[in-house]
Structures are given as C-alpha cells and as structure tokens.
Design a protein around this motif. Structure first.
Motif, PDB file in Angstrom:
ATOM      1  N   UNK A 186       0.815  -1.217   0.000  1.00 42.71           N
ATOM      2  CA  UNK A 186       0.000   0.000   0.000  1.00 42.71           C
ATOM      3  C   UNK A 186       0.847   1.265   0.000  1.00 42.71           C
ATOM      4  N   UNK A 187       2.097   1.158   0.424  1.00 44.46           N
ATOM      5  CA  UNK A 187       2.980   2.323   0.456  1.00 44.46           C
ATOM      6  C   UNK A 187       3.822   2.431  -0.810  1.00 44.46           C
ATOM      7  N   UNK A 188       3.758   1.425  -1.636  1.00 45.85           N
ATOM      8  CA  UNK A 188       4.552   1.436  -2.864  1.00 45.85           C
ATOM      9  C   UNK A 188       3.708   1.971  -4.017  1.00 45.85           C
ATOM     10  N   UNK A 189       4.372   2.221  -5.115  1.00 45.09           N
ATOM     11  CA  UNK A 189       3.667   2.570  -6.354  1.00 45.09           C
ATOM     12  C   UNK A 189       3.915   1.468  -7.385  1.00 45.09           C
ATOM     13  N   UNK A 190       4.084   0.274  -6.868  1.00 44.96           N
ATOM     14  CA  UNK A 190       4.380  -0.885  -7.716  1.00 44.96           C
ATOM     15  C   UNK A 190       3.301  -1.077  -8.782  1.00 44.96           C
ATOM     16  N   UNK A 191       2.043  -1.042  -8.357  1.00 49.53           N
ATOM     17  CA  UNK A 191       0.920  -1.146  -9.296  1.00 49.53           C
ATOM     18  C   UNK A 191      -0.034   0.035  -9.161  1.00 49.53           C
ATOM     19  N   UNK A 192      -0.274   0.433  -7.921  1.00 54.59           N
ATOM     20  CA  UNK A 192      -1.291   1.440  -7.637  1.00 54.59           C
ATOM     21  C   UNK A 192      -0.670   2.602  -6.879  1.00 54.59           C
ATOM     22  N   UNK A 193      -1.137   3.788  -7.174  1.00 56.62           N
ATOM     23  CA  UNK A 193      -0.703   4.969  -6.436  1.00 56.62           C
ATOM     24  C   UNK A 193      -1.852   5.398  -5.524  1.00 56.62           C
ATOM     25  N   UNK A 194      -1.692   5.122  -4.238  1.00 56.59           N
ATOM     26  CA  UNK A 194      -2.764   5.379  -3.273  1.00 56.59           C
ATOM     27  C   UNK A 194      -2.453   6.566  -2.367  1.00 56.59           C
ATOM     28  N   UNK A 195      -1.556   7.437  -2.806  1.00 55.73           N
ATOM     29  CA  UNK A 195      -1.154   8.570  -1.969  1.00 55.73           C
ATOM     30  C   UNK A 195      -2.330   9.472  -1.602  1.00 55.73           C
ATOM     31  N   UNK A 196      -3.300   9.598  -2.503  1.00 54.45           N
ATOM     32  CA  UNK A 196      -4.408  10.522  -2.271  1.00 54.45           C
ATOM     33  C   UNK A 196      -5.601   9.865  -1.577  1.00 54.45           C
ATOM     34  N   UNK A 238      13.005   2.548  17.026  1.00 53.16           N
ATOM     35  CA  UNK A 238      12.351   1.544  16.182  1.00 53.16           C
ATOM     36  C   UNK A 238      12.908   1.624  14.761  1.00 53.16           C
ATOM     37  N   UNK A 239      13.280   0.506  14.169  1.00 58.02           N
ATOM     38  CA  UNK A 239      13.846   0.560  12.811  1.00 58.02           C
ATOM     39  C   UNK A 239      12.817   1.066  11.811  1.00 58.02           C
ATOM     40  N   UNK A 240      13.278   1.704  10.755  1.00 58.89           N
ATOM     41  CA  UNK A 240      12.343   2.245   9.758  1.00 58.89           C
ATOM     42  C   UNK A 240      11.594   1.136   9.030  1.00 58.89           C
ATOM     43  N   UNK A 241      10.413   1.498   8.580  1.00 57.01           N
ATOM     44  CA  UNK A 241       9.609   0.569   7.799  1.00 57.01           C
ATOM     45  C   UNK A 241      10.161   0.523   6.381  1.00 57.01           C
ATOM     46  N   UNK A 242      10.518  -0.641   5.935  1.00 55.95           N
ATOM     47  CA  UNK A 242      11.093  -0.791   4.603  1.00 55.95           C
ATOM     48  C   UNK A 242      10.024  -1.269   3.626  1.00 55.95           C
ATOM     49  N   UNK A 243       9.826  -0.491   2.584  1.00 53.94           N
ATOM     50  CA  UNK A 243       8.867  -0.857   1.545  1.00 53.94           C
ATOM     51  C   UNK A 243       9.544  -1.822   0.581  1.00 53.94           C
ATOM     52  N   UNK A 244       8.920  -2.946   0.370  1.00 57.93           N
ATOM     53  CA  UNK A 244       9.511  -3.974  -0.492  1.00 57.93           C
ATOM     54  C   UNK A 244       9.656  -3.463  -1.919  1.00 57.93           C
ATOM     55  N   UNK A 245      10.678  -3.948  -2.581  1.00 58.01           N
ATOM     56  CA  UNK A 245      10.908  -3.566  -3.980  1.00 58.01           C
ATOM     57  C   UNK A 245      10.087  -4.414  -4.938  1.00 58.01           C
ATOM     58  N   UNK A 246       9.727  -5.613  -4.515  1.00 60.43           N
ATOM     59  CA  UNK A 246       8.904  -6.499  -5.340  1.00 60.43           C
ATOM     60  C   UNK A 246       7.943  -7.250  -4.427  1.00 60.43           C
ATOM     61  N   UNK A 247       6.900  -7.804  -5.030  1.00 60.04           N
ATOM     62  CA  UNK A 247       5.851  -8.435  -4.232  1.00 60.04           C
ATOM     63  C   UNK A 247       5.461  -9.774  -4.844  1.00 60.04           C
ATOM     64  N   UNK A 248       5.093 -10.690  -3.959  1.00 59.26           N
ATOM     65  CA  UNK A 248       4.709 -12.024  -4.395  1.00 59.26           C
ATOM     66  C   UNK A 248       3.306 -12.063  -4.976  1.00 59.26           C
ATOM     67  N   UNK A 249       2.984 -13.205  -5.539  1.00 59.00           N
ATOM     68  CA  UNK A 249       1.691 -13.368  -6.204  1.00 59.00           C
ATOM     69  C   UNK A 249       0.534 -13.238  -5.228  1.00 59.00           C
ATOM     70  N   UNK A 250       0.668 -13.780  -4.026  1.00 62.35           N
ATOM     71  CA  UNK A 250      -0.408 -13.706  -3.040  1.00 62.35           C
ATOM     72  C   UNK A 250      -0.700 -12.252  -2.676  1.00 62.35           C
ATOM     73  N   UNK A 251       0.343 -11.463  -2.502  1.00 62.88           N
ATOM     74  CA  UNK A 251       0.161 -10.045  -2.194  1.00 62.88           C
ATOM     75  C   UNK A 251      -0.530  -9.323  -3.345  1.00 62.88           C
ATOM     76  N   UNK A 252      -0.127  -9.645  -4.559  1.00 60.83           N
ATOM     77  CA  UNK A 252      -0.762  -9.035  -5.734  1.00 60.83           C
ATOM     78  C   UNK A 252      -2.250  -9.393  -5.771  1.00 60.83           C
ATOM     79  N   UNK A 253      -2.553 -10.672  -5.591  1.00 58.29           N
ATOM     80  CA  UNK A 253      -3.953 -11.100  -5.570  1.00 58.29           C
ATOM     81  C   UNK A 253      -4.751 -10.282  -4.560  1.00 58.29           C
ATOM     82  N   UNK A 254      -4.226 -10.236  -3.345  1.00 54.51           N
ATOM     83  CA  UNK A 254      -4.976  -9.659  -2.229  1.00 54.51           C
ATOM     84  C   UNK A 254      -5.295  -8.183  -2.458  1.00 54.51           C
TER      85      UNK A 254
END
Length: 318
Positions: A186-196, A238-254
């Motif tokens: 949700x924080x990435x722009x991998x497929x969708x831009x949800x900033x707004x 607390x360590x920073x939240x790291x946004x993944x560079x790529x995502x698995x199929x299950x995450x894409x589905x969901x």
C-alpha cells in the motif's frame, strides 16, 4: 459459453497465451475505463452482464413482468453468471500460471483500477443512475452531461468475481498463505498509487515517521498526535519501515482484488440502491395515479372539461 471455452483452450497453450498477453490490445494504452473495456481483447468476456446498461439483456431474459417470468429469468441469469465467473477464473488461472503472461494480466487489473477511479467518487452512483434512467425513459430525466468514461458494472464485477475465486486459498481462517501478504504494498507505487486515498488508521505524518523514525521533527509530530489521542507511541529507536521492492503473487492477488472491489462492487451496490429508490418512487407515483384515475372515473359525467383532459393524459401515461 462456447466463446469462453475457446479462449480458455487458447490461453491453456502457453505460447499462445503469452502471445495474447503481449499483444497491444491486451492492455491497450487508453485513458479511461470505458476505453479499456471496449479496446481490450478481454473486454467482451469481462463485460458480459445482466446490469441494465445493456437493454438487450433484460429484454431477452424477461419477456414479461409476471411473477413466474421474473423468477425464472432471475434464476437463469444467476446460473449463467456463475458459469461466466467460473470460466473467467479458469482463464485467469491459465494466464497466471504462464510466466510470460502473468505480469500482463496484473497490469490489466491495475489498469482497471487506476482508470476507474471515478467510480469510487460520491457523485458516480447518482450520475450513473441518471444515465441509466435516461436510457430507459428519456422523458423522465435530463440527458447526461458527460459521456461514459468508466468501465461498466458488469466488467468490474466479473473481474472482481474472478479475482475473489483466486483469493480463496488464503482467505480461509488460519491459512498459511495469508502470512505471505506484504502490507507495504500500500505504500509502494508498484501497481497502484494510493497517496491521495483517505487513511483511516494513520495520518500522512505517521507514514512519513514510520519510513524515517530517526527524523526528530517527524517524531515530534508523531508523538504530539499520539499524546492528543492518549495512545502509547512506539519505542524510540524503532527501525524504519522498509517498503519492499517487489511483491509475491499472493500479495498481488490480495491488494488488487481489494482495489477492484472498492472501485467496482461497492459503487455497484450504491448504484443498485439508487435504482431501488427510483423504482420505489415510481411505484408510489403509479399507485397514486391509479387511485386518482379510479376516483375520477367514478365521477362519471360530472367530470369538468379540464379534469376530463387530465384524465385522458393520466390514462395515456399510466
């Protein structure tokens, strides 16, 4: 049904499925959801629907509005849609099993989400109701001010139905597959831009702080907000939240399924509610007119000339 079987047979052959997915018409470079539906090679398969946007469907399925015909037509439509949804799920499964087609299918779903953002806006159900009613009764409604720019309800609902079936393996309680869902999608722009998009459980400052917790200014604003809400903050360091560079199929589905349902199914529910309200108003108006007609007919020869003309008009409209 034969068309769906033919498409399924085609995509089941991996070289042909890959060729179809790589074709420019699979995810055409268009600017609106309506253009995506009408231009994509999968558009006719996803767009089949019993929604009133296509008058031919209700006219063919409901030859009359008697109770038996309505019940029989409704049952037939339900069974037909189940067949369509199962066929679409099988087609999507074959495309996703094909390494050379999977990415293109995800791009198609993402395009359906991004190009149909208008469907998630508050005015959409009202404008769409007006457009549908105008198509049925031009004398009752003003002509729509804007051309159709979004995909049809059928397109979005069918796409959502196929994706929901793909999500079944990890929606069961305790499914080990659910642990593979990466929330940083949700924080990435991998497929969708949800900033707004409106954040219900976090502010923009919260997100910025999670991504950079060592920034003192961000931490101060974060702590001020939590203090105002009497919420215990995360421990310092607390360590920073790291946004993944790529995502698995299950995450894409969901997340793609969730987004399709948001811009598709939810707006269709609201549209259906609007149509139900419109139907209720028309039914009430019809009952009032019928009662008035009965009363005026009972007056017989005592009807004034003006009332007689009104009676003829009401009989013609009813």
């Amino acid at each position: 049904e034969a068309d769906y079987r033919a498409l399924h047979a085609l995509v089941r052959e991996k070289p042909l499925g890959a060729l179809l997915a790589r074709d420019a018409t699979f995810v055409p470079p268009v600017r609106t959801g309506h253009a995506l539906e009408t231009s994509s090679v999968l558009g006719p398969f996803l767009g089949l629907s019993c929604f009133p946007s296509d008058r031919r469907v209700p006219e063919a399925c409901f030859p009359s509005f008697s109770a038996p015909d309505v019940e029989g037509g409704t049952s037939s439509l339900r069974l037909s849609l189940q067949v369509v949804h199962m066929a679409l799920k099988s087609i999507a499964t074959e495309l996703l099993k094909n390494a050379e087609a999977k990415e293109h299918f995800f791009r198609l779903v993402a395009a359906a989400c991004s190009l149909n953002m208008q469907r998630a806006q508050q005015y959409f159900p009202h404008a769409e109701t007006q457009r549908l009613v105008y198509a049925l009764e031009p004398n009752r409604e003003e002509a729509p001010q804007l051309p159709v720019s979004t995909s049809s309800d059928g397109f979005m609902i069918n796409l959502g139905a196929a994706l929901l079936q793909l999500c079944e393996p990890f929606t069961a309680p305790g499914s080990p597959h659910a642990a593979k869902i990466d929330s940083t999608y949700l924080l990435s722009t991998h497929r969708l831009n949800l900033d707004k998009e409106t954040r219900l459980c976090a502010t923009a400052d919260d997100v910025m702080y999670w991504l950079d917790p060592r920034n003192p200014d961000l931490r101060r604003r974060y702590l001020d907000r939590l203090a105002a809400e009497a919420v215990e903050p995360d421990p310092e360091g607390t360590p920073p939240l790291e946004v993944s560079a790529s995502f698995g199929t299950v995450t894409e589905y969901f997340f793609l399924t969730m987004r399709v349902l948001h811009v598709g199914l939810l707006s269709s529910f609201t549209l259906y509610h609007q149509l139900a309200q419109q139907h209720h108003r028309w039914r009430t108006e019809l009952e009032l007119r019928e009662a008035e007609l009965t009363r005026m007919r009972g007056l017989g020869g005592a009807i004034p000339v003006a009332a007689s003309a009104l009676l003829e008009t009401m009989e013609a409209e009813t």
